[in-house]
Design a protein around this motif. Structure first.
Motif, short mmCIF file in Angstrom:
data_model
loop_
_atom_site.label_atom_id
_atom_site.label_comp_id
_atom_site.label_asym_id
_atom_site.label_seq_id
_atom_site.Cartn_x
_atom_site.Cartn_y
_atom_site.Cartn_z
N ASP A 181 1.14 -1.52 0.29
CA ASP A 181 -0.04 0.22 -0.06
C ASP A 181 0.36 1.10 -0.29
OD1 ASP A 181 -1.67 1.95 0.73
OD2 ASP A 181 -3.21 0.17 1.30
N ARG A 182 0.69 2.29 -0.47
CA ARG A 182 1.02 3.37 -0.66
C ARG A 182 1.65 3.93 0.51
NH1 ARG A 182 2.26 5.95 -5.38
NH2 ARG A 182 2.07 4.86 -7.74
N ARG A 183 -0.27 4.23 1.43
CA ARG A 183 -0.41 4.83 2.74
C ARG A 183 -0.46 3.44 3.90
NH1 ARG A 183 -4.03 9.49 2.37
NH2 ARG A 183 -4.35 8.54 3.44
N PRO A 184 0.60 2.88 3.51
CA PRO A 184 0.46 1.99 4.97
C PRO A 184 -0.07 2.47 6.41
CG PRO A 184 2.59 2.09 4.32
CD PRO A 184 1.84 2.99 3.64
N ALA A 185 0.19 3.49 6.73
CA ALA A 185 0.34 3.51 7.88
C ALA A 185 -1.78 4.41 8.09
CB ALA A 185 1.05 4.96 8.39
N ALA A 186 -2.20 4.49 6.79
CA ALA A 186 -3.69 4.93 7.03
C ALA A 186 -4.29 3.61 6.55
CB ALA A 186 -4.07 5.82 5.40
N ALA A 187 -3.74 2.72 6.26
CA ALA A 187 -4.77 1.69 6.16
C ALA A 187 -4.87 1.01 7.29
CB ALA A 187 -3.80 0.81 4.77
N LEU A 188 -3.17 0.50 7.77
CA LEU A 188 -3.29 -0.46 8.79
C LEU A 188 -3.48 0.38 10.47
CD1 LEU A 188 0.20 -1.98 7.70
CD2 LEU A 188 -2.36 -3.48 7.85
N ASN A 189 -2.92 0.86 11.17
CA ASN A 189 -3.51 2.17 11.88
C ASN A 189 -4.71 1.60 12.49
OD1 ASN A 189 -0.73 2.49 12.60
ND2 ASN A 189 -0.98 4.78 12.06
N GLU A 205 3.21 -12.62 0.20
CA GLU A 205 3.90 -13.08 -0.58
C GLU A 205 5.11 -11.57 -0.64
OE1 GLU A 205 1.78 -12.52 -4.32
OE2 GLU A 205 0.32 -14.27 -3.72
N HIS A 206 4.74 -10.91 -0.52
CA HIS A 206 5.85 -9.39 -0.18
C HIS A 206 5.03 -8.39 0.68
CE1 HIS A 206 8.05 -5.99 -1.70
NE2 HIS A 206 6.77 -5.68 -2.15
N ILE A 207 5.84 -7.85 1.29
CA ILE A 207 5.71 -6.84 2.12
C ILE A 207 6.22 -5.91 1.92
CG2 ILE A 207 7.01 -7.94 3.96
CD1 ILE A 207 4.57 -6.27 5.50
N SER A 208 6.43 -4.14 1.63
CA SER A 208 7.17 -3.24 0.91
C SER A 208 7.95 -2.63 2.74
CB SER A 208 6.14 -1.86 0.42
OG SER A 208 5.02 -1.70 2.08
N VAL A 211 7.70 -0.83 8.10
CA VAL A 211 7.60 0.00 9.39
C VAL A 211 6.73 0.27 10.13
CG1 VAL A 211 8.38 2.19 9.59
CG2 VAL A 211 9.56 1.22 7.99
N VAL A 212 5.54 -0.17 10.14
CA VAL A 212 3.75 0.74 10.20
C VAL A 212 3.72 -0.49 11.30
CG1 VAL A 212 1.79 0.53 10.21
CG2 VAL A 212 3.59 1.79 8.37
N PHE A 256 4.36 -0.92 15.37
CA PHE A 256 3.05 -1.07 16.19
C PHE A 256 3.15 -2.54 17.40
CE2 PHE A 256 -0.81 -4.47 16.14
CZ PHE A 256 -1.57 -3.60 17.45
N PHE A 257 4.05 -3.86 16.87
CA PHE A 257 5.18 -4.50 17.47
C PHE A 257 4.95 -3.80 19.30
CE2 PHE A 257 5.60 -8.14 14.31
CZ PHE A 257 4.15 -8.46 13.86
N LYS A 258 6.25 -2.77 18.35
CA LYS A 258 6.95 -1.94 19.23
C LYS A 258 5.89 -1.42 20.47
CE LYS A 258 11.16 -0.95 17.65
NZ LYS A 258 11.84 -0.10 17.11
N GLN A 259 4.45 -1.33 20.18
CA GLN A 259 3.83 -0.50 20.78
C GLN A 259 3.44 -1.68 21.91
OE1 GLN A 259 0.61 1.12 18.97
NE2 GLN A 259 -0.72 1.81 20.26
N LEU A 260 2.85 -2.92 21.40
CA LEU A 260 2.22 -3.85 21.49
C LEU A 260 3.79 -3.95 23.38
CD1 LEU A 260 1.06 -6.15 19.38
CD2 LEU A 260 -0.59 -4.16 20.91
#
Length: 111
Positions: A27-35, A56-59, A64-65, A69-73
Motif C-alpha cells: 500500500d502507498r499509505r500503509p499507516a493510513a490503512a493499517l493503524n 508474498e511480499h511486504i514493502s 515499518v508500520v 505496532f509491535f513496539k507499541q504492543l
C-alpha cells in the motif's frame, strides 16, 4: 501501486485474535490503512497472533508500520506472537527485526 494484501482477523478457540496477512502488502499509505485496524485490535483486549506465512511480499514502508505496532504492543504489555515461513529467505530476513525484539516463546515458524 495499490495493495493487493488480504487481511483476515479471526478469534480462535483459545480467545486469541488471529491476524493473518496474505498476498502483497504494498500500500502507498500503509499507516493510513493499517493503524485503524491496529487500534481496533488493541481495543479488543485479547492476545494477538500474527500470521505472515502466506504473505508474498511486504514493502519496507508497510514493515515499518508493523514494527512500530509491535513496539507499541510490547510497551503496553499486550501479549502477541508472530508466525512466518522460515523456509522463505525474504521472510526470514524481513521478520528478523521483529523476532529480535520478541521473547523466543512468542515466535512460531512455519515449517
Amino acid at each position: 501501486m495499490s495493495s493487493q494484501a488480504d487481511l483476515d482477523v479471526q478469534i480462535d478457540l483459545t480467545g486469541a485474535v488471529i491476524v493473518k496477512l496474505s498476498g502483497r502488502a504494498n500500500d502507498r499509505r500503509p499507516a493510513a490503512a493499517l493503524n485503524p485496524v491496529f487500534e481496533g485490535l488493541v481495543e479488543m483486549g485479547r492476545y494477538l497472533r500474527f500470521d505472515f506465512s502466506e504473505l508474498e511480499h511486504i514493502s519496507s514502508s508497510t514493515m515499518v508500520v508493523v514494527l512500530k505496532f509491535f513496539k507499541q504492543l510490547i510497551a503496553m504489555g499486550v501479549g502477541f506472537d508472530l508466525r512466518y515461513d522460515k523456509s522463505v529467505a525474504w521472510q526470514r530476513m524481513t521478520f528478523a527485526p521483529a523476532t529480535a525484539m520478541m521473547a523466543p516463546s512468542s515466535l512460531q515458524l512455519a515449517a
